[in-house]
Design an enzyme around this catalytic site. Structure first.
Site, PDB file in Angstrom:
ATOM      1  N   HIS A  58       0.871  -1.194   0.000  1.00  0.00           N
ATOM      2  CA  HIS A  58       0.000   0.000   0.000  1.00  0.00           C
ATOM      3  C   HIS A  58       0.901   1.236   0.000  1.00  0.00           C
ATOM      4  CE1 HIS A  58      -3.814  -2.183   0.988  1.00  0.00           C
ATOM      5  NE2 HIS A  58      -2.909  -3.096   1.328  1.00  0.00           N
ATOM      6  N   GLN A 151     -10.865   0.633  -0.089  1.00  0.00           N
ATOM      7  CA  GLN A 151     -10.588   0.299   1.318  1.00  0.00           C
ATOM      8  C   GLN A 151     -11.846   0.234   2.188  1.00  0.00           C
ATOM      9  OE1 GLN A 151      -7.297  -0.148   3.483  1.00  0.00           O
ATOM     10  NE2 GLN A 151      -9.173  -1.124   4.196  1.00  0.00           N
ATOM     11  N   GLU A 212      -9.687 -11.145   4.963  1.00  0.00           N
ATOM     12  CA  GLU A 212      -8.588 -10.754   5.858  1.00  0.00           C
ATOM     13  C   GLU A 212      -9.179 -10.528   7.246  1.00  0.00           C
ATOM     14  OE1 GLU A 212      -6.615  -7.032   5.124  1.00  0.00           O
ATOM     15  OE2 GLU A 212      -4.831  -7.610   6.265  1.00  0.00           O
ATOM     16  N   TRP A 314      -1.329   0.393   9.678  1.00  0.00           N
ATOM     17  CA  TRP A 314      -1.552  -1.018  10.018  1.00  0.00           C
ATOM     18  C   TRP A 314      -0.320  -1.653  10.617  1.00  0.00           C
ATOM     19  CZ3 TRP A 314      -3.411   1.481   5.750  1.00  0.00           C
ATOM     20  CH2 TRP A 314      -4.816   1.520   5.623  1.00  0.00           C
TER      21      TRP A 314
HETATM   22  N1  17E Z   1      -5.807  -2.278   4.230  1.00  0.00           N
HETATM   23  C1  17E Z   1      -6.348  -3.499   4.466  1.00  0.00           C
HETATM   24  O1  17E Z   1      -7.557  -3.688   4.302  1.00  0.00           O
HETATM   25  N2  17E Z   1      -5.544  -4.499   4.868  1.00  0.00           N
HETATM   26  C2  17E Z   1      -4.243  -4.307   5.050  1.00  0.00           C
HETATM   27  N3  17E Z   1      -3.492  -5.325   5.449  1.00  0.00           N
HETATM   28  C3  17E Z   1      -3.675  -3.025   4.822  1.00  0.00           C
HETATM   29  C4  17E Z   1      -4.496  -2.042   4.400  1.00  0.00           C
HETATM   30  C5  17E Z   1      -2.212  -2.795   5.033  1.00  0.00           C
HETATM   31 FE   FE2 Z   2      -3.188  -5.202   1.801  1.00  0.00          FE
END
Ligand code: 17E
Ligand code: FE2
Length: 413
Positions: A58, A151, A212, A314
């Site tokens: 990012h 995002q 994630e 993050w």
């Molecule tokens: N945004 C996200 O959704 N997940 C991440 N690991 C980072 C940004 C770094």
């Molecule tokens: Fe990412």
């Protein structure tokens, strides 16, 4: 010009590599050590390797940790909140300065090919415009693929879908998504359909932040793989993170693998990022939260390792060293057998080149003369040494060269 006394991956002999007009003109085995002449580069028996590939970073958020506030919980969700505080402060100059500084770190560590996720949930799309501009400006030095990354969601953010469309028109190379962050399961599925449609409409690749989260019920991966397969574009699709897979029931995972294999999609895992962000809602025992890299690889699927972040909301460490991500990844995923080590560099070279669909990648006669020199003679010793990248060469020109560090004094034993 020539690079002499070089080792190549999976070869025992030493080689001379000739470069003409920015292209590898000849790659010849040597019987003995070759003597250096004026414009040769002497590799001294170290490994000459294709450049490292960073398939997930990012850049818009790099070097903003603590601005205006630090992520105190260490969760992904607080990271997204902190970043949304930083976004209104973005300007073209701010982005250009931080991105160039981050790219320099990557160059110093042997990277030449980069895929970067750029946030589209910003009505100004200033980061998207600036990154597309930098991508074009720097194309002689680096290959950059820009991902339109929503995002805060495609369907959970005001005008999210229109902003994605605008990002494609500005010139994004890859369509992104974040289905697990959409408000509902239904919106998550809808977002996957939307992003596949965008990819088809603009003839672009796909790279989705997928599942994630540690929630074992987050199952957008099956949906993405199926949609990709139905659209006939599996090989053009990457699922990033897929950390929920760590928590899936084994019986479900076994069924899922069949679909994943049929779909032909690729995977990216970010070991340092996921070991830090995942498991945050666990008491002991705490989950590692990385996707099943070992099992995916053993099943013949393609996985690359990436850094994700360098000093951002993050993750407040990071330095451009993909060898560090590789080291973490192999440890966390328990890929520590001899067979794992002998081709370890695949995770930060060939595998990621494949998912990014890079053309003419690798030290092959006729390819652009892109290569790095590593401290070590093969994958295993490079991994053990965790040494510096000694040379980064592009089209036969030196992007970066450093002296190997040496101990200047040591007690006698
Ligand atoms: N945004 C996200 O959704 N997940 C991440 N690991 C980072 C940004 C770094
Ligand atoms: Fe990412």
């Amino acid at each position: 010009m020539r690079i002499i006394n070089a080792r190549l991956r999976h070869k025992t002999e030493w080689y001379t590599v000739e470069i003409e007009n920015g292209v590898f003109a000849a790659i010849t085995k040597q019987d003995t050590t070759v003597i250096k002449s004026a414009d040769d580069i002497d590799a001294h028996g170290q490994l000459l390797c294709a450049p490292f590939v960073e398939p997930h970073i990012h850049l818009d958020a790099a070097l903003t940790a603590g601005e205006p506030e630090w992520n105190r919980s260490g969760t992904l969700f607080e990271g997204i909140e902190r970043w949304s505080q930083r976004k209104p402060m973005l300007s073209r100059d701010d982005i250009r300065q931080r991105v160039k500084q981050t790219l320099s770190m990557l160059i110093d560590n042997g990277v030449q090919h980069i895929r970067t996720h750029i946030d589209t949930t910003d009505p100004s799309l200033i980061a998207m415009r600036t990154l597309c501009e930098l991508r074009d400006e720097l194309k002689e030095t680096l290959d950059i693929q820009v991902v339109a990354f929503p995002q805060e969601g495609i369907h959970s953010y005001p005008n999210g879908e229109a902003l994605m469309e605008e990002a494609m028109q500005i010139g994004a190379d890859v369509v992104g998504g974040i289905p697990h962050f959409e408000y509902t399961r239904e919106l998550g599925e809808k977002s996957v359909k939307t992003l596949i449609q965008l990819a088809l409409k603009y003839d672009r690749l796909v790279d989705v932040h997928c599942d994630e989260i540690d929630d074992p019920n987050s199952r957008f991966l099956e949906f993405l793989a199926h949609e990709a397969m139905q659209a006939g574009i599996g090989d053009r699709v990457t699922a990033s993170h897929t950390t929920a897979m760590h928590s899936y029931d084994n019986a479900y995972c076994s069924k899922l693998f069949r679909l994943l294999k049929h779909s032909g999609i690729h995977f990216v895992s970010c070991p340092t990022e996921s070991i830090h962000l995942q498991g945050r809602f666990d008491a002991y025992p705490k989950r590692r939260g990385l996707t099943r890299v070992k099992e995916l690889s053993e099943a013949g699927m393609n996985v690359g390792f990436a850094q994700d972040s360098i000093f951002d909301p993050w993750y407040s460490l990071g330095n451009g060293k993909l060898l560090r991500s590789l080291d973490f990844g192999l440890h966390i995923c328990q890929m520590m057998g001899h067979d794992d080590f002998v081709h370890a560099l695949d995770f930060i070279t060939d595998n990621s080149a494949k998912l990014m669909q890079l053309k003419e990648y690798g030290i092959v006669k006729g390819h652009p003369a892109n290569a790095i020199l590593l401290s070590g003679e093969d994958d295993y010793s490079v991994l053990r040494n965790q040494g510096e990248v000694l040379l980064n060469m592009r089209h036969g020109k030196i992007l970066m060269q450093r002296q190997p560090s040496t101990v200047t004094q040591r007690v006698s034993l």
